[in-house]
Design a protein around this motif. Structure first.
Motif, short mmCIF file in Angstrom:
data_model
loop_
_atom_site.label_atom_id
_atom_site.label_comp_id
_atom_site.label_asym_id
_atom_site.label_seq_id
_atom_site.Cartn_x
_atom_site.Cartn_y
_atom_site.Cartn_z
N LEU A 26 0.83 -1.21 0.00
CA LEU A 26 0.00 0.00 0.00
C LEU A 26 0.86 1.26 0.00
N LEU A 27 1.87 1.27 0.84
CA LEU A 27 2.72 2.45 0.94
C LEU A 27 3.62 2.65 -0.28
N ALA A 28 3.89 1.58 -1.01
CA ALA A 28 4.81 1.67 -2.15
C ALA A 28 4.12 1.88 -3.50
N THR A 29 2.85 1.57 -3.57
CA THR A 29 2.20 1.64 -4.89
C THR A 29 1.99 3.08 -5.35
N GLU A 30 2.06 3.24 -6.65
CA GLU A 30 1.74 4.53 -7.26
C GLU A 30 0.43 4.45 -8.04
N ASP A 31 -0.19 3.29 -8.00
CA ASP A 31 -1.44 3.05 -8.73
C ASP A 31 -2.62 3.32 -7.78
N PRO A 32 -3.41 4.36 -8.05
CA PRO A 32 -4.53 4.70 -7.16
C PRO A 32 -5.55 3.57 -6.99
N ALA A 33 -5.81 2.83 -8.05
CA ALA A 33 -6.78 1.73 -7.95
C ALA A 33 -6.24 0.62 -7.04
N GLU A 34 -4.96 0.30 -7.20
CA GLU A 34 -4.36 -0.72 -6.33
C GLU A 34 -4.33 -0.23 -4.89
N ALA A 35 -3.99 1.04 -4.68
CA ALA A 35 -3.96 1.60 -3.33
C ALA A 35 -5.33 1.51 -2.67
N ARG A 36 -6.37 1.84 -3.43
CA ARG A 36 -7.73 1.79 -2.91
C ARG A 36 -8.10 0.35 -2.53
N ALA A 37 -7.80 -0.60 -3.41
CA ALA A 37 -8.13 -2.01 -3.15
C ALA A 37 -7.36 -2.52 -1.93
N LEU A 38 -6.09 -2.18 -1.83
CA LEU A 38 -5.29 -2.60 -0.67
C LEU A 38 -5.81 -1.96 0.61
N ALA A 39 -6.17 -0.69 0.55
CA ALA A 39 -6.68 0.01 1.73
C ALA A 39 -7.99 -0.61 2.21
N VAL A 40 -8.87 -0.97 1.29
CA VAL A 40 -10.13 -1.60 1.67
C VAL A 40 -9.86 -2.96 2.31
N HIS A 41 -8.97 -3.73 1.71
CA HIS A 41 -8.64 -5.05 2.25
C HIS A 41 -8.00 -4.92 3.64
N LEU A 42 -7.09 -3.97 3.80
CA LEU A 42 -6.46 -3.75 5.11
C LEU A 42 -7.46 -3.29 6.15
N ASP A 43 -8.44 -2.50 5.75
CA ASP A 43 -9.48 -2.08 6.69
C ASP A 43 -10.28 -3.28 7.18
N ILE A 44 -10.58 -4.21 6.28
CA ILE A 44 -11.29 -5.44 6.66
C ILE A 44 -10.43 -6.27 7.61
N LEU A 45 -9.13 -6.40 7.29
CA LEU A 45 -8.22 -7.15 8.16
C LEU A 45 -8.08 -6.48 9.53
N ASN A 46 -8.12 -5.16 9.55
CA ASN A 46 -8.03 -4.45 10.83
C ASN A 46 -9.26 -4.74 11.69
N ALA A 47 -10.43 -4.79 11.08
CA ALA A 47 -11.64 -5.15 11.83
C ALA A 47 -11.53 -6.57 12.36
N GLU A 48 -10.98 -7.47 11.55
CA GLU A 48 -10.76 -8.85 11.98
C GLU A 48 -9.76 -8.89 13.15
N ARG A 49 -8.68 -8.12 13.04
CA ARG A 49 -7.68 -8.04 14.11
C ARG A 49 -8.30 -7.54 15.41
N ARG A 50 -9.15 -6.52 15.32
CA ARG A 50 -9.81 -5.99 16.51
C ARG A 50 -10.69 -7.05 17.17
N GLN A 51 -11.40 -7.84 16.36
CA GLN A 51 -12.26 -8.89 16.89
C GLN A 51 -11.42 -9.98 17.58
N ILE A 52 -10.34 -10.40 16.93
CA ILE A 52 -9.45 -11.41 17.51
C ILE A 52 -8.86 -10.89 18.81
N GLU A 53 -8.40 -9.65 18.79
CA GLU A 53 -7.83 -9.02 19.97
C GLU A 53 -8.84 -8.99 21.12
#
Length: 186
Positions: A26-53
């Motif tokens: 996410l931090l290295a990409t210069e492609d806005p579409a890839e950045a958006r897709a990665l950000a959405v996926h990471l947001d989902i993983l963060n919600a999962e992490r919060r639940q596990i925590e």
């Protein structure tokens, strides 16, 4: 605030739940579409992490509250996710105002994380436990440490850390310390 509490946990979330490269991508990409897709996926993983925590924290708190409090908080559980034990150790330290060690057990091996309070250097205590043959591996600094322990050594590790924390902190009720970085005047 945004870097520490919004962006940071999301960039980190992939590594905590098993997809470590996503934050770097996410931090290295210069492609806005890839950045958006990665950000959405990471947001989902963060919600999962919060639940596990939350689940591991609830189990750890129940374990801690089922026995008298000593000078150190020590909680271990089979199947706990090792990606959140550092966060859980930090939350337990804050909640009980004592050093905390949390161990995630799987297949007879525990992966642990410890956090401490002023007055007890947890890293040297973990290193000493490793040198004494109680740990497969371990190290850290005054306020945080990591460790790998065989399940059959957990009780001996708990006893050793309890004794060392008791020597350093005393057996009374701990007093919270307020750290002040600077003073402002109007």
């Amino acid at each position: 605030y945004h870097a520490g509490f919004i962006l940071g946990p999301r960039v980190n979330a992939g590594g905590r739940v098993g997809e470590a490269d996503l934050g770097a991508r996410l931090l290295a990409t210069e492609d806005p579409a890839e950045a958006r897709a990665l950000a959405v996926h990471l947001d989902i993983l963060n919600a999962e992490r919060r639940q596990i925590e939350a689940e591991v924290l609830d189990a750890a708190v129940a374990q801690v509250e089922s026995a008298p409090l000593g000078p150190i908080i020590f909680a271990a559980g089979e199947g706990w996710h090792p990606g959140v034990i550092g966060i859980v150790a930090s939350r337990l330290k804050d909640r009980f105002n004592r050093p905390a060690c949390v161990v995630a057990l799987q297949d007879g091996i525990g992966r642990g994380s410890a956090r401490s309070v002023a007055g007890f250097a947890i890293g040297p205590a973990i290193i000493a436990a490793h040198q004494a043959g109680l740990l497969i591996n371990g190290g850290g600094h005054a306020m945080a440490a990591g460790l790998t322990v065989a399940a059959d050594k957990l009780e001996a590790l708990r006893d050793r850390l309890t004794a060392r924390a008791g020597e350093a902190l005393g057996q009374g009720e701990p007093v919270a310390e307020l750290a002040i970085d600077g003073a402002l005047s109007c």
